[in-house]
Write an enzyme that holds these catalytic residues in place. Structure first.
Site, PDB file in Angstrom:
ATOM      1  N   GLY A  86     -52.885  -7.490 -26.646  1.00  0.00           N
ATOM      2  CA  GLY A  86     -54.172  -8.120 -26.753  1.00  0.00           C
ATOM      3  C   GLY A  86     -55.422  -6.953 -26.577  1.00  0.00           C
ATOM      4  O   GLY A  86     -56.086  -7.061 -27.777  1.00  0.00           O
ATOM      5  N   ASN A 115     -58.401   1.704 -22.230  1.00  0.00           N
ATOM      6  CA  ASN A 115     -58.395   3.143 -22.214  1.00  0.00           C
ATOM      7  C   ASN A 115     -59.810   3.544 -21.847  1.00  0.00           C
ATOM      8  O   ASN A 115     -60.812   2.978 -21.949  1.00  0.00           O
ATOM      9  CB  ASN A 115     -58.293   3.600 -23.707  1.00  0.00           C
ATOM     10  CG  ASN A 115     -57.103   3.050 -24.522  1.00  0.00           C
ATOM     11  OD1 ASN A 115     -55.984   3.195 -23.909  1.00  0.00           O
ATOM     12  ND2 ASN A 115     -57.208   2.256 -25.280  1.00  0.00           N
ATOM     13  N   HIS A 121     -61.724  -8.629 -18.687  1.00  0.00           N
ATOM     14  CA  HIS A 121     -60.515  -8.186 -18.065  1.00  0.00           C
ATOM     15  C   HIS A 121     -60.408  -6.562 -18.332  1.00  0.00           C
ATOM     16  O   HIS A 121     -60.036  -5.923 -17.373  1.00  0.00           O
ATOM     17  CB  HIS A 121     -59.185  -8.868 -18.603  1.00  0.00           C
ATOM     18  CG  HIS A 121     -58.084  -8.266 -18.284  1.00  0.00           C
ATOM     19  ND1 HIS A 121     -57.150  -8.875 -17.330  1.00  0.00           N
ATOM     20  CD2 HIS A 121     -57.080  -7.346 -18.415  1.00  0.00           C
ATOM     21  CE1 HIS A 121     -56.144  -8.289 -16.839  1.00  0.00           C
ATOM     22  NE2 HIS A 121     -56.285  -7.343 -17.855  1.00  0.00           N
ATOM     23  N   GLU A 122     -60.563  -6.166 -19.808  1.00  0.00           N
ATOM     24  CA  GLU A 122     -60.230  -4.603 -20.092  1.00  0.00           C
ATOM     25  C   GLU A 122     -61.482  -4.102 -19.299  1.00  0.00           C
ATOM     26  O   GLU A 122     -61.218  -2.766 -18.901  1.00  0.00           O
ATOM     27  CB  GLU A 122     -60.311  -4.520 -21.408  1.00  0.00           C
ATOM     28  CG  GLU A 122     -59.239  -5.224 -22.214  1.00  0.00           C
ATOM     29  CD  GLU A 122     -57.936  -5.076 -21.745  1.00  0.00           C
ATOM     30  OE1 GLU A 122     -57.353  -3.987 -20.955  1.00  0.00           O
ATOM     31  OE2 GLU A 122     -56.969  -6.060 -21.619  1.00  0.00           O
ATOM     32  N   HIS A 178     -60.977  -3.207 -15.726  1.00  0.00           N
ATOM     33  CA  HIS A 178     -59.905  -2.233 -15.227  1.00  0.00           C
ATOM     34  C   HIS A 178     -60.344  -0.743 -15.270  1.00  0.00           C
ATOM     35  O   HIS A 178     -59.837   0.157 -14.733  1.00  0.00           O
ATOM     36  CB  HIS A 178     -58.855  -1.914 -16.642  1.00  0.00           C
ATOM     37  CG  HIS A 178     -57.582  -2.944 -16.479  1.00  0.00           C
ATOM     38  ND1 HIS A 178     -56.673  -2.902 -15.345  1.00  0.00           N
ATOM     39  CD2 HIS A 178     -57.107  -3.723 -17.261  1.00  0.00           C
ATOM     40  CE1 HIS A 178     -56.007  -3.820 -15.725  1.00  0.00           C
ATOM     41  NE2 HIS A 178     -56.005  -4.003 -16.853  1.00  0.00           N
TER      42      HIS A 178
END
Length: 882
Positions: free
Chosen positions: A268, A272, A304-305, A308
């Protein structure tokens, strides 16, 4: 079984890396078929390892040109290479500079791991083990290095050059048609977080002011011309950044945050550091092309990303066994964000439905594994609902057990103590033990044991003493390689609803203590809770808010459940009472059909459902969820063995028709009242209105009166946004209404040039529970327009057929199994990760009735017998058959 079955990697065998890389300078000379890579590494022996020994670098599919140590080129005898990497047997000293030069061919990289080309764009995907397909390196998450990246490319082919961190240099290369850029990331990171993108890209730019007053540049890159479709993603990003500051005190740390949307992507999205790469379906949106669900997914996945950055990047995982440490925790964070942005009760129900439909079957089948597995054969196969969704439930339970204040202190301690490290689950839990002053060693069992615990609660009421005794039992069924299970701490949140519909205070007898006055931690196999001063006809409301990821059985009657549907003060449990009553009805209904009888349905269900659905005091999106029947896969789980998917589907169709007949007039009025002319907005209130209207239409499509069914066709003809258009199209096709073929042709004609929208068209047809669906799906795959190499297309068509159409995938003649098996075999040659995900559709084959079970096993063994299977597919197949 094919002899390609990979060997296992075990947590117990973990050893720290013998050699560390403090810094790495990467130089890329990009060309589609011949990219040159130079990696210069500052290497040192790990002081915690007594005898470092040989230096081992991982490598896959690379062409090695040279190896140098401190500027001296090594002779072939000074190092060795094999299919999996490079070894220097005798490094000269404890610190040295290692330079490796190699070449790669991005144009032929159909695995979409490492550096590959998609639509003229150079793109990387390195999690979990893709960096080794770029250059030689100790490709493991506990080797953290500071990266500096120089990229050069043809200025016309790739005018945009991006990498992690902040850009520190760039310009044209004199005398050539090439240019370069240099990026530096000051934060040490593992190789799986490396990213690089180059190509002709459009961009949407903005800025964000952090809580300390720093200005951060924001940029979302996409295919030129699609910049207007990035607006909602940018808004979601800014809201995510502010929320993480407010809720968790986490501020962004680089000068720029970038997102790139690409069309060919296995996942999805990928977090990085400073350069997220997204599947473009989770970035691009407009009212004409995206549904409300698309907008919600964009919001959640952007969050969500971004989250992170701290839970995954600044603090990463020591090894891949600790994957839940970054994924489960970050899913919990994005769930909390989405609940705050929209509706907390609605979000909680959606999350539990996802858990039950995806993770519970995983726990019950041959692919079951613990949240932190003890071993794996191919790590790419462990990006599962168990790691993500169940992992998030563990964080939620931890908060319930130690309390909100201690949880906040524990998170702050985790961020402070573990920043810049590669951590373990023990490191994480240790922070909460210190913050709460509690021994949480028993809680670790949730991370160590596979399977969904069964929790049983039965009542014994003494009317004279006004005393209610709850007898509570727990057990966890055996799973592969874990036959015996220990009791786990289960936070059982509960309430009492009196005969008048009001809450009854909880008064536990003796010295029993309830957390927050409503939660009992059940940590033994057998326990008893005694409640005093309980009036007659009081009904217990158990596992409120779904306080633990368990299967609950109780002795509540249909009358009790109907009562809770009307009066339970907990929004989740009010909805859950409806689901429980419908589930019992459907389990009994499918059993009747298997026995050749017509099902009988409870009239109490209709009255209680009507009362809630028509009560405008409730949120529209919440009322829409009341109209959603339990999923057929959920009913299959409750049936347990000798499952007949056609009988379950037949029972669901009959229940839907009964409810439609009983409530058609009310639902038609409701749909009419919710039909508005306001301009489309993706906000929660507007989305809720559309959700309730389309849920009402879902029942009207099954109504006995053609006049009511015609309302669905009218909704299709007047739809002015993709949410309503797709909902109506799906109903027309799935209920086989007269305008179905016309609607499909019209949709194709309008959107044939938009691949993401056409994915919806593919899924509508692949999930139709009708005769001829498999044949139609095959025909689409054979058409010249179907892009077999694009993961989104395969997931939209074959993935949807295999996982969201149980009655057609599980055809008694086995044709559905054969079709998916053949697709897995063909896909595996190009993209093993996507093939392995498709193979997961067979995970529940042993629960089927004998005829289907035999057909499914034949298809699985056909895949198993295929020569040269990838590690990915071989692992899934071998565990499915074990």
């Amino acid at each position: 079984m094919n002899d390609q079955t990979p060997s296992s990697i075990r947590l117990a065998d973990y050893r720290p890396p013998a050699w560390l890389v403090e810094r790495i300078d990467l130089d890329f000379r990009l060309a589609p078929e011949d990219t040159h890579v130079t990696a210069t590494m500052a290497v040192r022996a790990n002081p915690s390892v007594a005898r470092p020994g040989p230096l081992r670098l991982d490598g896959d599919g690379l062409t090695l040109d040279s190896v140098e140590i401190d500027g001296m080129k090594l002779a072939p005898g000074d190092y060795g290479t094999d299919a999996n990497g490079l070894t220097i047997p005798m490094p000269p000293q404890s610190r040295f500079r290692l330079t490796v030069r190699n070449r790669i061919n991005p144009a032929i990289n159909t695995k979409l791991m490492g550096l590959y080309r998609t639509g003229g764009i150079y793109c990387t995907q390195c999690e979990a083990e893709g960096f080794r397909r770029i250059t030689y390196f100790p490709d493991r998450p506990d080797v953290l290095a500071v990266y500096t990246v120089r990229m050069e490319a043809d200025v016309t082919e790739a005018p945009v050059l991006l990498a992690n961190g902040n850009r520190i240099d760039g310009g044209n290369i004199e005398g050539t048609d090439r240019h370069f850029a240099v990026w530096h990331d000051p934060f040490p990171k593992p190789a799986y977080l490396f990213a690089m993108v180059a190509g002709d890209l459009g961009v949407v730019e903005d800025t964000f002011i952090t809580m300390s007053g720093r200005e951060v540049a924001l940029a979302i890159y996409c295919e030129p011309g699609k910049e207007p479709l990035c607006g909602y993603a940018m808004d979601a990003l800014k809201r995510s950044m502010r929320w993480d500051e407010t809720r968790f005190g986490r501020e962004y740390d680089l000068d720029i945050f970038m997102i790139v949307a690409v069309s060919d992507f296995n996942m999805g999205a990928m977090e990085n550091k400073g350069l997220n790469v997204f599947n473009d379906k989770y970035i691009l949106a407009s009212p004409e092309t995206a549904t409300d669900a698309d907008y919600a997914n964009i919001e959640a996945i952007i969050a969500h990303e971004y989250f992170h950055n701290w839970t995954g990047n600044r603090i990463t995982c020591r090894d891949w066994f600790q994957l839940c440490l970054k994924e489960g925790l970050t899913v919990f964070r994005d769930q909390e964000f989405s609940g705050d942005m929209r509706s907390e009760p609605v979000k909680r129900i959606q999350d539990v439905r996802l858990l039950r439909s995806h993770q519970f079957p995983e726990d019950d089948g041959p692919l079951a594994h613990s949240v932190r597995p003890e071993e794996y054969r191919e790590i790419s196969n462990f990006y599962t609902a168990t790691v993500y969704e169940k992992g998030a439930e563990l964080i939620r339970m931890l908060r319930s057990i130690i309390g909100e204040d201690a949880f906040t202190r524990g998170m702050d301690l985790y961020f402070d103590r573990m920043d810049g490290t590669a951590a373990t689950v023990e490191d994480f839990i240790g922070c909460f033990e210190d913050a709460a002053g509690e021994d949480l060693s028993h809680f670790m069992r949730w991370y160590e044991q596979a399977g969904t615990p069964r929790l049983s609660v039965t009542r014994d009421y003494d009317e004279k003493a006004r005393r209610l005794t709850l007898k509570i039992d727990q057990h966890t069924p055996a799973t592969p390689k874990q036959m015996a299970k220990l009791a786990v701490p289960i936070p059982l949140r509960l309430g009492l609803v009196g005969a008048n519909g009001a809450e009854v205070p909880l008064e536990p007898a003796g010295d029993t203590t309830l957390i927050d006055g409503n939660t009992l931690v059940v940590d033994e196999a057998h326990e008893t809770l005694v409640l005093e001063n309980v009036p007659p006809r009081t009904v217990p409301s158990l596992l409120r808010g779904f306080s633990a990821p368990v299967r609950l059985t109780d002795d509540l009657t249909a009358e009790d459940l109907s009562f809770l549907m009307r009066h339970d003060g907990d929004p989740f449990n009010r909805w859950e009472a409806a689901q429980a009553l419908m589930s019992r009805t459907l389990v009994a209904g499918q059993a009747a059909l298997k026995a050749g009888r017509e099902p009988q349905f409870e009239s109490a269900l209709v009255d209680a459902m009507r009362e809630t659905v028509l009560d405008d005091r409730f949120d529209n999106a919440y009322r829409a969820l009341f109209l959603a029947l339990p999923g057929e896969s959920e009913i299959a789980q409750q049936v347990g063995k000798d499952v007949d998917p056609d009988a379950i589907h037949g029972a669901a169709s009959r229940l839907r028709a009964m409810l439609a007949a009983a409530m058609a007039g009310d639902l038609a009025d409701l749909a009419g009242a919710l039909t508005g002319s306001d301009a489309y907005s993706p906000d929660a209130a507007a989305a809720g209105r559309r959700a309730l209207r389309n849920a009402a239409l879902g029942f009207l499509a099954s109504a006995p009166d053609a006049t009511h069914r015609a309302i669905v066709e009218a909704a299709w003809r007047t739809a002015d946004n993709m949410t309503d258009l797709l909902a109506a199209l799906t109903l027309l096709v799935h209920r086989q209404l007269p305008a179905a073929d016309e609607a499909l042709a019209d949709f194709e004609g309008r959107f044939s040039g938009n691949a993401l929208v056409m994915d919806k068209w593919l899924t509508v047809q692949a999930t139709a529970p009708n005769a001829g669906t498999l044949e139609r799906t095959r025909d689409i795959m054979k058409s010249g327009d179907f892009d077999f190499g694009n993961p989104n297309r395969l997931r939209a068509l074959v993935g949807a057929f295999a996982t969201a159409n149980p009655t057609r995938f599980n055809r008694p003649d086995g044709a559905g199994y054969e079709f998916v098996a053949d697709t897995v075999i063909a896909t595996d040659k190009r993209n093993p990760q996507v093939a392995a995900r498709l193979m997961g559709a067979f995970r529940s084959w042993r629960s089927l009735e004998p005829v289907r079970r035999e057909k499914a096993e034949t298809a699985i063994r056909k895949v198993a017998a295929t020569k040269d299977l990838s590690r990915d597919v071989s692992d899934i197949v071998s565990r499915t058959l074990d």
